[in-house]
Design an enzyme around this catalytic site. Sequence first.
Site, mmCIF file in Angstrom:
data_model
loop_
_atom_site.group_PDB
_atom_site.id
_atom_site.type_symbol
_atom_site.label_atom_id
_atom_site.label_comp_id
_atom_site.label_asym_id
_atom_site.label_seq_id
_atom_site.Cartn_x
_atom_site.Cartn_y
_atom_site.Cartn_z
ATOM 1 N N SER A 137 86.964 -105.976 10.177
ATOM 2 C CA SER A 137 85.860 -106.079 9.307
ATOM 3 C C SER A 137 86.243 -107.076 7.975
ATOM 4 C CB SER A 137 85.766 -104.689 8.330
ATOM 5 O OG SER A 137 85.084 -104.823 7.243
ATOM 6 N N TYR A 150 88.358 -97.164 3.005
ATOM 7 C CA TYR A 150 87.962 -98.118 4.221
ATOM 8 C C TYR A 150 88.618 -99.405 4.162
ATOM 9 C CZ TYR A 150 84.663 -100.980 7.285
ATOM 10 O OH TYR A 150 84.111 -101.538 8.133
HETATM 11 N N1 LIG Z 1 78.661 -101.941 11.079
HETATM 12 C C1 LIG Z 1 79.359 -102.999 10.262
HETATM 13 O O1 LIG Z 1 78.810 -103.525 9.207
HETATM 14 C C2 LIG Z 1 80.744 -103.324 10.643
HETATM 15 C C3 LIG Z 1 81.307 -104.448 10.255
HETATM 16 C C4 LIG Z 1 82.701 -104.725 10.736
HETATM 17 C C5 LIG Z 1 83.467 -103.810 11.399
HETATM 18 N N2 LIG Z 1 82.860 -102.712 11.684
HETATM 19 C C6 LIG Z 1 83.782 -101.728 12.133
HETATM 20 O O2 LIG Z 1 83.298 -101.571 13.640
HETATM 21 C C7 LIG Z 1 83.860 -100.325 14.247
HETATM 22 C C8 LIG Z 1 82.536 -99.558 14.711
HETATM 23 O O3 LIG Z 1 81.604 -99.404 14.108
HETATM 24 P P1 LIG Z 1 79.982 -99.548 14.000
HETATM 25 O O4 LIG Z 1 79.364 -100.179 13.127
HETATM 26 O O5 LIG Z 1 79.734 -99.564 15.625
HETATM 27 O O6 LIG Z 1 79.665 -97.996 13.828
HETATM 28 P P2 LIG Z 1 79.048 -96.723 14.659
HETATM 29 O O7 LIG Z 1 77.833 -96.998 15.106
HETATM 30 O O8 LIG Z 1 79.326 -95.478 13.686
HETATM 31 O O9 LIG Z 1 80.278 -96.310 15.871
HETATM 32 C C9 LIG Z 1 81.506 -95.792 15.743
HETATM 33 C C10 LIG Z 1 82.092 -95.486 16.944
HETATM 34 O O10 LIG Z 1 83.500 -94.825 16.777
HETATM 35 C C11 LIG Z 1 83.471 -93.716 17.466
HETATM 36 N N3 LIG Z 1 84.772 -92.843 16.852
HETATM 37 C C12 LIG Z 1 84.850 -92.573 15.536
HETATM 38 N N4 LIG Z 1 85.739 -91.660 15.575
HETATM 39 C C13 LIG Z 1 86.315 -91.576 16.567
HETATM 40 C C14 LIG Z 1 87.439 -90.700 17.208
HETATM 41 N N5 LIG Z 1 88.207 -90.065 16.469
HETATM 42 N N6 LIG Z 1 87.482 -90.853 18.614
HETATM 43 C C15 LIG Z 1 86.892 -91.586 19.441
HETATM 44 N N7 LIG Z 1 85.736 -92.200 18.848
HETATM 45 C C16 LIG Z 1 85.594 -92.081 17.587
HETATM 46 C C17 LIG Z 1 82.147 -93.075 17.340
HETATM 47 O O11 LIG Z 1 81.788 -92.041 18.386
HETATM 48 P P3 LIG Z 1 81.833 -90.463 18.302
HETATM 49 O O12 LIG Z 1 81.444 -90.118 16.943
HETATM 50 O O13 LIG Z 1 81.059 -90.186 19.209
HETATM 51 O O14 LIG Z 1 83.258 -90.265 18.485
HETATM 52 C C18 LIG Z 1 81.367 -94.214 17.420
HETATM 53 O O15 LIG Z 1 81.126 -94.657 18.985
HETATM 54 C C19 LIG Z 1 84.344 -99.515 13.179
HETATM 55 O O16 LIG Z 1 85.701 -99.624 13.077
HETATM 56 C C20 LIG Z 1 83.779 -100.427 11.811
HETATM 57 O O17 LIG Z 1 84.773 -100.266 10.691
HETATM 58 C C21 LIG Z 1 81.611 -102.272 11.307
#
Ligand SMILES: NC(=O)c1ccc[n+]([C@@H]2O[C@H](COP(=O)([O-])OP(=O)(O)OC[C@H]3O[C@@H](n4cnc5c(N)ncnc54)[C@H](OP(=O)(O)O)[C@@H]3O)[C@@H](O)[C@H]2O)c1
Length: 257
Positions: A137, A150
């Site tokens: 991020s 975070y």
């Molecule tokens: N959204 C943004 O604005 C943004 C921007 C830059 C970077 N990111 C990063 O991108 C990544 C993905 O985020 P997203 O936006 O796609 O959010 P999201 O829709 O909440 O997805 C998060 C994913 O991580 C999985 N997860 C969380 N804890 C886990 C664990 N202990 N074991 C296995 N799986 C786990 C969740 O699945 P389960 O709950 O089913 O386990 C879900 O599939 C994150 O690291 C976030 O910081 C997000």
Amino acid sequence: MKLSGKRLLITGASSGIGAATAEAAARRGVELALVARSVDKLESVAARIRQGGGSVTTHAYDVCDAEQVARLAGEVPSPDVLFNNAGAGKWKPMLETEPAEAAAMMAAPYLAAFYTTRAFLPGMIARGSGVCAFMNSAASRLVWPGATGYIAARWAVRGLFESVRMETAGTGVRAAMATFAKVSSEYWENNPGSEAHIPPVQRMVPVLSPSQVADAILDGLAAEREEIVAPWQLRMFFLADRLFPATVRWQMRSKEK
Ligand SMILES: NC(=O)c1ccc[n+]([C@@H]2O[C@H](COP(=O)([O-])OP(=O)(O)OC[C@H]3O[C@@H](n4cnc5c(N)ncnc54)[C@H](OP(=O)(O)O)[C@@H]3O)[C@@H](O)[C@H]2O)c1
């Protein structure tokens, strides 16, 4: 690197960026292994991929648990690309963050990526090929008030990427890191209250959709880029931060909407 026919393992593939990347990769002929804790959500992503003729397996594991990651590594052959994407965490100021929340935010993404990379790296090194990719991020470079746990965890992931890049030099294995500003994924519903702590300067950077991010990741992997940063306005912020750090710090602190 030609992606078609390659094996891609994605952690955090049940929702948001991970799910979108899995579906876009399947359309490019990539074979997928999807990992997350929510079985139902994981199965719906896999069902959509199978309907489109894609090849996919699902693995319901908590990647913050080193023993579960070891089981995962016994079940899935060494992938061509490991995409460490699983992550969570509410954006809160330090004094509003409970110690257990701080530990959980370090567990996913940082420890999850450490455990998973450590489990799959030996197979990649033995084969002399593979990519360890890390989702990250803007918070891995820029700092603002209100998201302490975070931000610290994303700096840790950046350190992990840099270390893996150093330690794999000359082995045929590569490291890659994908860095984005705000993405319109389910993250904001999954981590309530976080949106209130987005710094006002985010308005200068367009919000990307999970499918735009998925394409940027896959294009970057295909082009063998070590650092994938989008959109271009975020690259300008990183450049400004290197050239004028005090000005950028002042801007990140600004509360003006
Ligand atoms: N959204 C943004 O604005 C943004 C921007 C830059 C970077 N990111 C990063 O991108 C990544 C993905 O985020 P997203 O936006 O796609 O959010 P999201 O829709 O909440 O997805 C998060 C994913 O991580 C999985 N997860 C969380 N804890 C886990 C664990 N202990 N074991 C296995 N799986 C786990 C969740 O699945 P389960 O709950 O089913 O386990 C879900 O599939 C994150 O690291 C976030 O910081 C997000």
